[in-house]
Design a protein around this motif. Structure first.
Motif, mmCIF file in Angstrom:
data_model
loop_
_atom_site.group_PDB
_atom_site.id
_atom_site.type_symbol
_atom_site.label_atom_id
_atom_site.label_comp_id
_atom_site.label_asym_id
_atom_site.label_seq_id
_atom_site.Cartn_x
_atom_site.Cartn_y
_atom_site.Cartn_z
ATOM 1 N N ARG A 349 11.539 -1.728 0.902
ATOM 2 C CA ARG A 349 12.593 -2.195 0.008
ATOM 3 C C ARG A 349 13.708 -1.152 -0.040
ATOM 4 N NH1 ARG A 349 10.628 -2.543 -5.452
ATOM 5 N NH2 ARG A 349 9.044 -1.012 -4.851
ATOM 6 N N VAL A 350 14.915 -1.628 -0.205
ATOM 7 C CA VAL A 350 16.084 -0.750 -0.252
ATOM 8 C C VAL A 350 16.853 -1.018 -1.537
ATOM 9 C CG1 VAL A 350 18.220 -0.053 0.900
ATOM 10 C CG2 VAL A 350 16.251 -0.782 2.268
ATOM 11 N N GLY A 351 17.253 0.050 -2.225
ATOM 12 C CA GLY A 351 18.087 -0.059 -3.408
ATOM 13 C C GLY A 351 19.474 0.489 -3.138
ATOM 14 N N ALA A 352 20.479 -0.094 -3.786
ATOM 15 C CA ALA A 352 21.870 0.333 -3.625
ATOM 16 C C ALA A 352 22.332 1.045 -4.892
ATOM 17 C CB ALA A 352 22.762 -0.872 -3.351
ATOM 18 N N PHE A 353 22.865 2.269 -4.711
ATOM 19 C CA PHE A 353 23.342 3.076 -5.828
ATOM 20 C C PHE A 353 24.766 3.526 -5.549
ATOM 21 C CE2 PHE A 353 18.862 3.065 -6.252
ATOM 22 C CZ PHE A 353 18.552 3.343 -7.576
ATOM 23 N N GLY A 354 25.538 3.651 -6.606
ATOM 24 C CA GLY A 354 26.916 4.085 -6.458
ATOM 25 C C GLY A 354 27.028 5.579 -6.257
ATOM 26 N N ALA A 355 28.263 6.046 -6.084
ATOM 27 C CA ALA A 355 28.513 7.459 -5.862
ATOM 28 C C ALA A 355 28.108 8.311 -7.062
ATOM 29 C CB ALA A 355 29.986 7.687 -5.530
ATOM 30 N N ASP A 356 27.984 7.691 -8.241
ATOM 31 C CA ASP A 356 27.551 8.416 -9.435
ATOM 32 C C ASP A 356 26.038 8.427 -9.593
ATOM 33 O OD1 ASP A 356 27.122 5.758 -10.043
ATOM 34 O OD2 ASP A 356 28.296 5.751 -11.903
ATOM 35 N N GLY A 357 25.330 7.826 -8.636
ATOM 36 C CA GLY A 357 23.878 7.809 -8.692
ATOM 37 C C GLY A 357 23.298 6.711 -9.549
ATOM 38 N N ARG A 358 24.136 5.790 -9.996
ATOM 39 C CA ARG A 358 23.651 4.686 -10.830
ATOM 40 C C ARG A 358 23.544 3.408 -9.996
ATOM 41 N NH1 ARG A 358 25.851 8.280 -14.248
ATOM 42 N NH2 ARG A 358 25.008 8.385 -16.378
ATOM 43 N N PRO A 359 22.637 2.504 -10.365
ATOM 44 C CA PRO A 359 22.477 1.268 -9.598
ATOM 45 C C PRO A 359 23.798 0.511 -9.470
ATOM 46 C CG PRO A 359 20.673 1.514 -11.157
ATOM 47 C CD PRO A 359 21.661 2.608 -11.469
ATOM 48 N N LYS A 360 24.071 0.021 -8.263
ATOM 49 C CA LYS A 360 25.310 -0.715 -8.025
ATOM 50 C C LYS A 360 25.195 -2.139 -8.565
ATOM 51 C CE LYS A 360 28.349 -0.019 -5.168
ATOM 52 N NZ LYS A 360 29.334 0.052 -4.055
ATOM 53 N N GLU A 361 26.302 -2.639 -9.024
ATOM 54 C CA GLU A 361 26.409 -4.026 -9.457
ATOM 55 C C GLU A 361 27.308 -4.760 -8.466
ATOM 56 O OE1 GLU A 361 24.806 -5.187 -11.986
ATOM 57 O OE2 GLU A 361 24.148 -3.357 -13.032
ATOM 58 N N GLY A 362 27.251 -6.071 -8.515
ATOM 59 C CA GLY A 362 28.133 -6.854 -7.676
ATOM 60 C C GLY A 362 27.391 -7.912 -6.891
ATOM 61 N N PRO A 363 28.138 -8.853 -6.316
ATOM 62 C CA PRO A 363 27.507 -9.931 -5.569
ATOM 63 C C PRO A 363 26.767 -9.399 -4.343
ATOM 64 C CG PRO A 363 29.873 -9.930 -5.194
ATOM 65 C CD PRO A 363 29.610 -8.957 -6.303
ATOM 66 N N PRO A 364 25.659 -10.011 -3.978
ATOM 67 C CA PRO A 364 24.904 -9.531 -2.817
ATOM 68 C C PRO A 364 25.640 -9.806 -1.515
ATOM 69 C CG PRO A 364 23.928 -11.541 -3.667
ATOM 70 C CD PRO A 364 24.990 -11.147 -4.642
ATOM 71 N N LEU A 365 25.504 -8.884 -0.591
ATOM 72 C CA LEU A 365 26.101 -8.997 0.732
ATOM 73 C C LEU A 365 25.043 -8.594 1.756
ATOM 74 C CD1 LEU A 365 28.696 -9.285 2.551
ATOM 75 C CD2 LEU A 365 28.982 -6.805 2.231
ATOM 76 N N ALA A 366 24.889 -9.389 2.796
ATOM 77 C CA ALA A 366 23.917 -9.060 3.838
ATOM 78 C C ALA A 366 24.398 -7.835 4.601
ATOM 79 C CB ALA A 366 23.737 -10.242 4.780
ATOM 80 N N GLN A 367 23.582 -6.799 4.631
ATOM 81 C CA GLN A 367 23.969 -5.542 5.267
ATOM 82 C C GLN A 367 22.786 -4.948 6.026
ATOM 83 O OE1 GLN A 367 26.437 -3.146 2.131
ATOM 84 N NE2 GLN A 367 25.275 -4.685 1.027
ATOM 85 N N ASP A 368 23.099 -4.347 7.181
ATOM 86 C CA ASP A 368 22.104 -3.559 7.887
ATOM 87 C C ASP A 368 22.165 -2.132 7.353
ATOM 88 O OD1 ASP A 368 21.616 -5.799 9.377
ATOM 89 O OD2 ASP A 368 22.456 -5.010 11.247
ATOM 90 N N ILE A 369 20.986 -1.529 7.126
ATOM 91 C CA ILE A 369 20.925 -0.144 6.666
ATOM 92 C C ILE A 369 20.467 0.685 7.852
ATOM 93 C CG2 ILE A 369 20.030 1.414 4.924
ATOM 94 C CD1 ILE A 369 21.654 -1.003 3.848
ATOM 95 N N ALA A 370 21.403 1.397 8.451
ATOM 96 C CA ALA A 370 21.134 2.128 9.685
ATOM 97 C C ALA A 370 21.013 3.624 9.409
ATOM 98 C CB ALA A 370 22.241 1.875 10.700
ATOM 99 N N GLY A 371 20.369 4.320 10.365
ATOM 100 C CA GLY A 371 20.170 5.760 10.238
ATOM 101 C C GLY A 371 21.045 6.551 11.174
ATOM 102 N N PRO A 372 20.840 7.871 11.245
ATOM 103 C CA PRO A 372 21.720 8.764 11.993
ATOM 104 C C PRO A 372 21.318 8.997 13.439
ATOM 105 C CG PRO A 372 20.186 10.074 10.718
ATOM 106 C CD PRO A 372 19.869 8.627 10.420
ATOM 107 N N CYS A 373 20.170 8.468 13.862
ATOM 108 C CA CYS A 373 19.667 8.793 15.197
ATOM 109 C C CYS A 373 20.430 8.035 16.284
ATOM 110 C CB CYS A 373 18.182 8.481 15.301
ATOM 111 S SG CYS A 373 17.158 9.474 14.196
ATOM 112 N N CYS A 374 20.558 8.662 17.442
ATOM 113 C CA CYS A 374 21.361 8.104 18.525
ATOM 114 C C CYS A 374 20.556 7.155 19.401
ATOM 115 C CB CYS A 374 21.964 9.228 19.361
ATOM 116 S SG CYS A 374 23.320 10.053 18.513
ATOM 117 N N PHE A 375 20.084 6.068 18.812
ATOM 118 C CA PHE A 375 19.595 4.931 19.587
ATOM 119 C C PHE A 375 19.801 3.680 18.742
ATOM 120 C CE2 PHE A 375 15.900 6.224 17.182
ATOM 121 C CZ PHE A 375 15.195 5.068 16.901
#
Length: 470
Positions: A349-375
């Protein structure tokens, strides 16, 4: 009651409301994220970090003990591989746990964490003579993985050793939904395969020849293994112990190491199955297991830690590709290796938090959560419905308290992230969160040292390396 539960049978991780997505198992996860951002433990200078809820760990240990409260003579050991961090191991030792280890490194960590040698169990399919010799000298319990290993113990064991010695068997009851996590299949590398021709008789004979061999061990598997499969394997092991003792005419086998393997629900906050479900399933399948005739050893790992930890990571960039939003974060295959390489078996499961560290609000948007590795496959979650992420926001990967901190991947020479323990005074707005260091973030100097800095000239300085072909 026999309850069937495996990860493959669970629905995919929920991406419900942002509040639900941000809650995690502990009511304090959101508080911890906010406090970590405010205190600089998570942010530009620390773009990825791990966190462990220490009160949650204590609660999980208490739940395990409560489930076995009616059973005398139980040693609960923690599988060190699930969280090979000395402060975490010391916390578990302080809770009265023992420790299961599977390598010289894990044995060293267990000793440094303060476990008494008599509360440590050494399991490994590839123990060297030196490992066995050290374990016997210390008084650590040893479960031999094969008949050949028993012959090594014959050579190395002294008559005055205090180590409890056992033999691991493979009841060959089958596998769960994740083959790599199933250790009781017909061809598993672990233990003596009981259903192979002549194997059962060889095991009986091995005990008859060794009066000091007093324990039988089996472990069916972990994630993806349903309770009825686990119970079937333990039941087969129990019946073998009864058979051996009956044929030898004495209660030579006095303890059973029944392993661990309680699967974890990664789909939502619910802790299921519970330890009480595990005990109920075993009570139904193996009624005599808990009557006290055999001392019991357990080896739980993931089920004690998974839901008591999370990973927080900075969103460094976002972009659109092929009509899909992609959030590029600092948590990928280097920290969530199993999830990235086997996403169907290990979804998070993935949670979305704002820059202030608090849970983000807003309509859901389909998003890929990618990492830093080069593949290209370095993606933790695909098409996850979350409030829109932007540069400077944070994502949280829930249920990562087990294995995700102790099985990093050094791909791209990315540093291992810091890990912090935390406690919160109360949930909700204004809760005070106190952090304690568990592991420092790896430095670039450490990476260079691991990569041979001390031998930088070994292959180029004349006389210091292999000769160049003429």
């Amino acid at each position: 009651m026999t309850q069937t539960s495996s990860q493959s049978a669970s629905p995919p991780p929920s991406a419900a409301s942002p509040q639900a997505a941000a809650s995690g198992r502990s009511p304090y996860v959101a508080d911890a994220v906010r406090a970590a951002v405010e205190q600089g433990l998570l942010g530009g200078h620390s773009p990825v970090a791990g966190f462990i809820d220490t009160d949650g760990v204590r609660d999980s240990v208490a739940a395990l003990r409560d489930a076995f409260a009616g059973t005398p003579g139980v040693l609960h050991t923690f599988a060190a591989k699930a969280a090979a961090l000395i402060p975490v191991l010391r916390l578990l030792a302080d809770c009265g746990m023992g420790c299961e280890v599977a390598s010289p490194g894990e044995l060293r960590l267990a000793l440094d964490a303060g476990f008494a040698p008599s509360d440590i169990v050494l399991d490994s399919p590839v123990k060297t003579r030196e490992e066995i010799r050290l374990a016997l000298a210390l008084g650590v319990a040893v479960n031999a993985d094969s008949l050949d290993e028993l012959r090594r113990i014959d050579e190395l064991r002294s008559p005055d050793t205090v180590s409890v010695l056992g033999l691991r068997v493979n009841p060959q009851v089958g596998g769960g939904s994740i083959g790599a996590m199933s250790t009781a299949t017909a061809t598993s590398k672990f233990g003596v395969a009981l259903r192979d021709a002549g194997a059962r008789e060889a095991v009986v004979r091995a005990f008859g020849e060794r009066p000091w061999l007093t324990r039988l061990h089996a472990h069916v598997g972990s994630q993806g293994c349903p309770l009825d499969l686990i119970a079937a394997g333990i039941g087969a092991t129990y019946r073998l112990a009864e058979e051996i003792n009956g044929r030898l005419g004495t209660r030579q086998i006095t303890s059973l190491d029944i392993g661990g393997g309680l699967p974890v629900n990664f789909a939502d906050d619910t802790v299921r199955p519970a330890y009480t479900d595990y005990v109920a399933a075993l009570t139904e399948a193996v009624p005599g297991l808990f009557d006290g005739r055999y001392a019991l050893v357990t080896e739980f790992g993931r089920s004690l830690l998974a839901k008591n930890g999370f990973i927080g990571a900075l969103v460094e960039y976002t972009k659109d590709a092929g009509g899909r939003r992609v959030a590029i974060t600092h948590a990928g295959a280097q920290t969530a290796t199993r999830t990235v390489l086997m996403p169907d078996a290990w979804p998070l499961r993935v949670g979305a938090f704002g820059a202030d560290g608090r849970p983000k609000e807003g309509p859901p948007l389909a998003q890929d959560i990618a990492g830093p590795c080069c593949f290209a496959g370095d993606v933790v979650a695909y098409g996850r419905e979350l409030p829109e992420l932007r540069e400077g926001d944070f994502v949280v990967l829930y249920d990562t308290g087990a294995y995700y901190f102790s099985a990093p991947w050094a791909y791209n020479s990315l540093p291992r992230p810091a890990v912090h323990g935390f406690r919160a005074t109360a949930g909700g707005a204004g809760a005070e969160v106190v952090f304690a260091p568990v592991r420092d973030a790896q430095s670039l100097d450490s990476i260079a040292a691991e990569c041979g800095l001390a031998h930088a000239d070994a292959l180029t300085v004349p006389g210091g390396g292999p000769a160049r072909p003429a």
